[in-house]
Scaffold this motif. Structure first.
Motif, mmCIF file in Angstrom:
data_model
loop_
_atom_site.group_PDB
_atom_site.id
_atom_site.type_symbol
_atom_site.label_atom_id
_atom_site.label_comp_id
_atom_site.label_asym_id
_atom_site.label_seq_id
_atom_site.Cartn_x
_atom_site.Cartn_y
_atom_site.Cartn_z
ATOM 1 N N ASP A 1 -2.969 17.737 26.874
ATOM 2 C CA ASP A 1 -4.188 18.416 27.695
ATOM 3 C C ASP A 1 -2.257 19.034 28.254
ATOM 4 O OD1 ASP A 1 -6.268 19.026 26.247
ATOM 5 O OD2 ASP A 1 -7.265 18.051 27.030
ATOM 6 N N ILE A 2 -1.909 17.944 29.538
ATOM 7 C CA ILE A 2 -1.345 17.821 30.006
ATOM 8 C C ILE A 2 0.494 18.400 28.987
ATOM 9 C CG2 ILE A 2 0.445 16.847 31.738
ATOM 10 C CD1 ILE A 2 -2.221 14.497 32.166
ATOM 11 N N LEU A 3 0.240 17.983 27.981
ATOM 12 C CA LEU A 3 1.746 18.207 27.444
ATOM 13 C C LEU A 3 1.837 19.801 26.729
ATOM 14 C CD1 LEU A 3 2.403 14.598 25.318
ATOM 15 C CD2 LEU A 3 3.166 15.475 28.359
ATOM 16 N N LEU A 4 0.676 20.201 26.656
ATOM 17 C CA LEU A 4 0.436 21.816 26.669
ATOM 18 C C LEU A 4 1.071 22.251 27.723
ATOM 19 C CD1 LEU A 4 -0.014 24.348 24.711
ATOM 20 C CD2 LEU A 4 -2.861 23.821 25.953
ATOM 21 N N ALA A 5 0.571 21.946 28.809
ATOM 22 C CA ALA A 5 0.881 23.228 30.307
ATOM 23 C C ALA A 5 2.314 22.093 30.246
ATOM 24 C CB ALA A 5 0.666 22.072 31.650
ATOM 25 N N MET A 6 3.082 21.452 29.969
ATOM 26 C CA MET A 6 4.296 20.768 30.265
ATOM 27 C C MET A 6 5.410 21.730 28.899
ATOM 28 S SD MET A 6 6.307 17.592 28.768
ATOM 29 C CE MET A 6 8.770 17.465 28.932
ATOM 30 N N ARG A 7 4.766 22.449 27.676
ATOM 31 C CA ARG A 7 5.380 22.854 27.233
ATOM 32 C C ARG A 7 5.697 24.342 27.401
ATOM 33 N NH1 ARG A 7 3.175 19.685 23.348
ATOM 34 N NH2 ARG A 7 1.175 21.048 23.164
ATOM 35 N N ASP B 1 -17.098 20.586 35.532
ATOM 36 C CA ASP B 1 -16.315 21.431 35.391
ATOM 37 C C ASP B 1 -15.080 21.812 36.081
ATOM 38 O OD1 ASP B 1 -15.830 23.516 34.120
ATOM 39 O OD2 ASP B 1 -16.740 25.612 34.668
ATOM 40 N N ALA B 2 -14.299 20.660 35.890
ATOM 41 C CA ALA B 2 -12.854 20.386 37.038
ATOM 42 C C ALA B 2 -12.272 20.751 36.370
ATOM 43 C CB ALA B 2 -12.653 19.049 37.650
ATOM 44 N N TYR B 3 -10.878 21.616 37.020
ATOM 45 C CA TYR B 3 -9.873 21.380 36.239
ATOM 46 C C TYR B 3 -8.569 21.086 37.016
ATOM 47 C CZ TYR B 3 -12.278 24.023 32.735
ATOM 48 O OH TYR B 3 -12.552 24.987 31.731
ATOM 49 N N LEU B 4 -7.695 20.874 36.036
ATOM 50 C CA LEU B 4 -5.502 20.610 36.900
ATOM 51 C C LEU B 4 -5.061 22.218 36.408
ATOM 52 C CD1 LEU B 4 -3.595 17.570 37.529
ATOM 53 C CD2 LEU B 4 -5.303 18.561 38.918
ATOM 54 N N SER B 5 -5.148 23.110 37.731
ATOM 55 C CA SER B 5 -4.507 24.096 37.103
ATOM 56 C C SER B 5 -3.007 24.947 37.315
ATOM 57 C CB SER B 5 -5.078 25.657 38.187
ATOM 58 O OG SER B 5 -6.732 25.792 37.849
ATOM 59 N N PHE B 6 -1.939 24.520 36.368
ATOM 60 C CA PHE B 6 -1.237 24.753 36.905
ATOM 61 C C PHE B 6 -0.436 26.675 36.684
ATOM 62 C CE2 PHE B 6 -1.548 20.905 35.181
ATOM 63 C CZ PHE B 6 -0.656 20.117 35.454
ATOM 64 N N SER C 1 5.700 25.185 30.405
ATOM 65 C CA SER C 1 6.697 25.119 31.870
ATOM 66 C C SER C 1 7.850 24.632 31.066
ATOM 67 C CB SER C 1 6.429 24.099 32.309
ATOM 68 O OG SER C 1 6.688 22.894 31.901
ATOM 69 N N SER C 2 8.684 24.804 29.651
ATOM 70 C CA SER C 2 10.030 24.427 29.758
ATOM 71 C C SER C 2 10.708 25.220 30.713
ATOM 72 C CB SER C 2 9.669 23.822 28.556
ATOM 73 O OG SER C 2 10.266 25.855 27.813
ATOM 74 N N ASN C 3 11.009 26.202 30.592
ATOM 75 C CA ASN C 3 11.979 27.369 30.924
ATOM 76 C C ASN C 3 11.307 27.784 32.733
ATOM 77 O OD1 ASN C 3 13.514 26.816 28.339
ATOM 78 N ND2 ASN C 3 12.262 28.859 27.971
ATOM 79 N N ALA C 4 10.644 27.259 32.767
ATOM 80 C CA ALA C 4 9.583 27.746 34.137
ATOM 81 C C ALA C 4 11.250 27.356 35.657
ATOM 82 C CB ALA C 4 8.789 26.857 35.040
ATOM 83 N N THR C 5 10.600 28.819 36.485
ATOM 84 C CA THR C 5 11.775 29.393 37.584
ATOM 85 C C THR C 5 10.975 28.129 38.277
ATOM 86 O OG1 THR C 5 10.785 31.387 37.801
ATOM 87 C CG2 THR C 5 12.842 31.182 37.241
ATOM 88 N N ALA C 6 9.335 27.742 38.276
ATOM 89 C CA ALA C 6 8.256 27.133 39.831
ATOM 90 C C ALA C 6 6.873 26.901 38.958
ATOM 91 C CB ALA C 6 8.127 28.780 40.405
ATOM 92 N N VAL C 7 6.703 25.601 39.084
ATOM 93 C CA VAL C 7 5.185 25.401 38.645
ATOM 94 C C VAL C 7 4.537 25.024 39.868
ATOM 95 C CG1 VAL C 7 3.951 24.019 37.243
ATOM 96 C CG2 VAL C 7 6.943 24.710 36.260
ATOM 97 N N THR C 8 3.334 25.773 40.116
ATOM 98 C CA THR C 8 2.713 24.512 41.354
ATOM 99 C C THR C 8 0.963 24.478 40.565
ATOM 100 O OG1 THR C 8 1.444 27.030 41.027
ATOM 101 C CG2 THR C 8 3.146 26.261 43.232
ATOM 102 N N ILE D 1 1.727 32.810 34.239
ATOM 103 C CA ILE D 1 0.377 32.335 33.691
ATOM 104 C C ILE D 1 0.562 31.120 33.855
ATOM 105 C CG2 ILE D 1 1.068 33.251 31.222
ATOM 106 C CD1 ILE D 1 2.712 30.659 30.020
ATOM 107 N N THR D 2 -1.274 30.860 33.651
ATOM 108 C CA THR D 2 -2.309 29.480 34.618
ATOM 109 C C THR D 2 -2.395 28.940 33.106
ATOM 110 O OG1 THR D 2 -2.669 30.445 36.388
ATOM 111 C CG2 THR D 2 -3.582 28.967 35.960
ATOM 112 N N GLN D 3 -1.813 27.729 33.126
ATOM 113 C CA GLN D 3 -2.796 26.758 32.675
ATOM 114 C C GLN D 3 -3.713 25.859 33.008
ATOM 115 O OE1 GLN D 3 -2.159 26.387 29.128
ATOM 116 N NE2 GLN D 3 -0.244 27.241 28.268
ATOM 117 N N ASP D 4 -4.844 26.017 32.326
ATOM 118 C CA ASP D 4 -5.936 25.378 33.297
ATOM 119 C C ASP D 4 -6.445 23.227 32.101
ATOM 120 O OD1 ASP D 4 -6.792 26.816 35.118
ATOM 121 O OD2 ASP D 4 -8.057 28.357 33.878
#
Length: 329
Positions: A89-95, A113-118, A97-104, A132-135
């Motif tokens: 699931d973490i690697l899905l967010a990584m893919r 029902d908790a998430y790390l939201s990227f 963000s491969s060309n991202a200019t910023a990631v928070t 875009i947001t990846q939960d």
């Protein structure tokens, strides 16, 4: 409980997650005000990825400055937060963000029902930005007591290493072990302090119970019963034997030198050997995907191998892998 940060553009946070992918399905994260810990365990026959001894293990402790800016971790446990997450699931967010200019990154939701939201911001070819947001679901939020019983956060207690050697390129070792896997389940990794390393296939049967001094490659073969069926052996020379000062100081018995330096002074050409499962070694070699700056193998004879994988020029940004030698057969 609050967690938020801006991820540095070197994406080291995601690289750490990518490195533990082959060790276990779950990744254990510990966020503190000063650093972040990653951990994963592969236990054969154990459905609990956080339990069991004698397992292949990976862990890392990295200062926040190497991972984040605008970082804040707040909780009732001295501002420490313990999470279990699925690596895929973490690697899905990584893919994403491969060309991202910023990631928070921030923690959202509560309890079950908790998430790390990227939040991932990128720009197109004409300069327009979009976010875009990846939960990413959090499998569980652990209490401090729960984290204390999760061995993925713990560095294994091991005897002092006797040989440290810088490994050849991991891609090359991956191809070698892939050919080994076709004829054997185990491999003997032998190194000395003259820059030499031997890799030999073995049937996993030990011929006698204690290591001997001055072993050459033929004596190592006899030690492990290597010549049972077919054998492949690869020898490397001209490798670097680095001085790991922090390790030597930890095991200094008061005479000013640790086991590595003592071996270097007394018997630098003697091989120290450990037998491990080839599939376990291949899990470690998968860390080639993060393009490490260097990889050092520390040999603990008759016990285990430790691999220090440095992800950048800062020694603080590193992964440690532990592979135990299987029980005698």
């Amino acid at each position: 409980m609050r967690l938020r940060a801006s991820i540095l553009r070197n994406m080291l946070f995601f690289k750490l997650a990518q490195s533990v992918e082959k060790i276990g399905k779950s990744c254990f994260l510990k966020f503190t005000p000063d650093y972040v810990c990653f951990g994963a365990i592969h236990s054969v026959g154990d459905n609990d990825p956080a339990g069991g001894g004698g397992a292949v293990q990976c862990w890392s402790r990295v200062a926040k400055k190497h991972l984040f800016t605008d970082y804040k971790s707040e909780s009732n446990c001295d501002n420490e937060i313990y999470l279990e997450m699925k690596v895929e699931d973490i690697l899905l967010a990584m893919r994403s963000s491969s060309n991202a200019t910023a990631v928070t990154m921030r923690m959202t939701g509560k309890s079950v029902d908790a998430y790390l939201s990227f939040s991932i911001t990128s720009e197109d070819h004409i300069g327009n930005s979009r976010t875009i947001t990846q939960d990413v679901p959090i499998v569980r939020i652990m209490s401090r007591d729960g984290a204390m019983t999760t061995t993925a956060f713990d560095e294994p207690m091991v005897p002092p290493p006797e040989v440290h050697i810088m490994l050849p390129p991991l891609d090359r070792l991956r191809h070698i072990t892939a050919s080994y896997k076709n004829i054997a389940d185990y491999i003997v990794m032998s190194s000395n302090l003259s820059g030499e390393m031997l890799l030999s296939t073995t049937d996993g049967i030990r011929s006698f119970s204690h290591y001997q001094q001055g072993l050459d490659s033929h004596a190592i073969d006899a030690r492990y019963g290597i010549a049972a069926k077919a054998q492949i052996e690869t020898k490397f020379s001209g490798l670097v034997n680095p001085q790991l000062t922090s390790v030597e100081e930890r095991y200094d018995d008061g005479d000013g030198e640790g086991p590595h330096n003592q071996r270097l002074r007394e018997r630098p050409k003697d091989f120290a050997s450990v037998m491990v499962k080839i599939v376990d070694l291949q899990r470690v070699l998968q860390s080639h995907c993060v393009k490490p700056q260097s990889v050092i193998c520390s040999v603990i004879p008759h016990h285990s191998l430790l691999f220090l994988v440095y992800l950048d020029s800062a020694e603080e940004a590193a992964l440690t892998y532990f592979i135990p030698e299987p029980s005698a057969q």
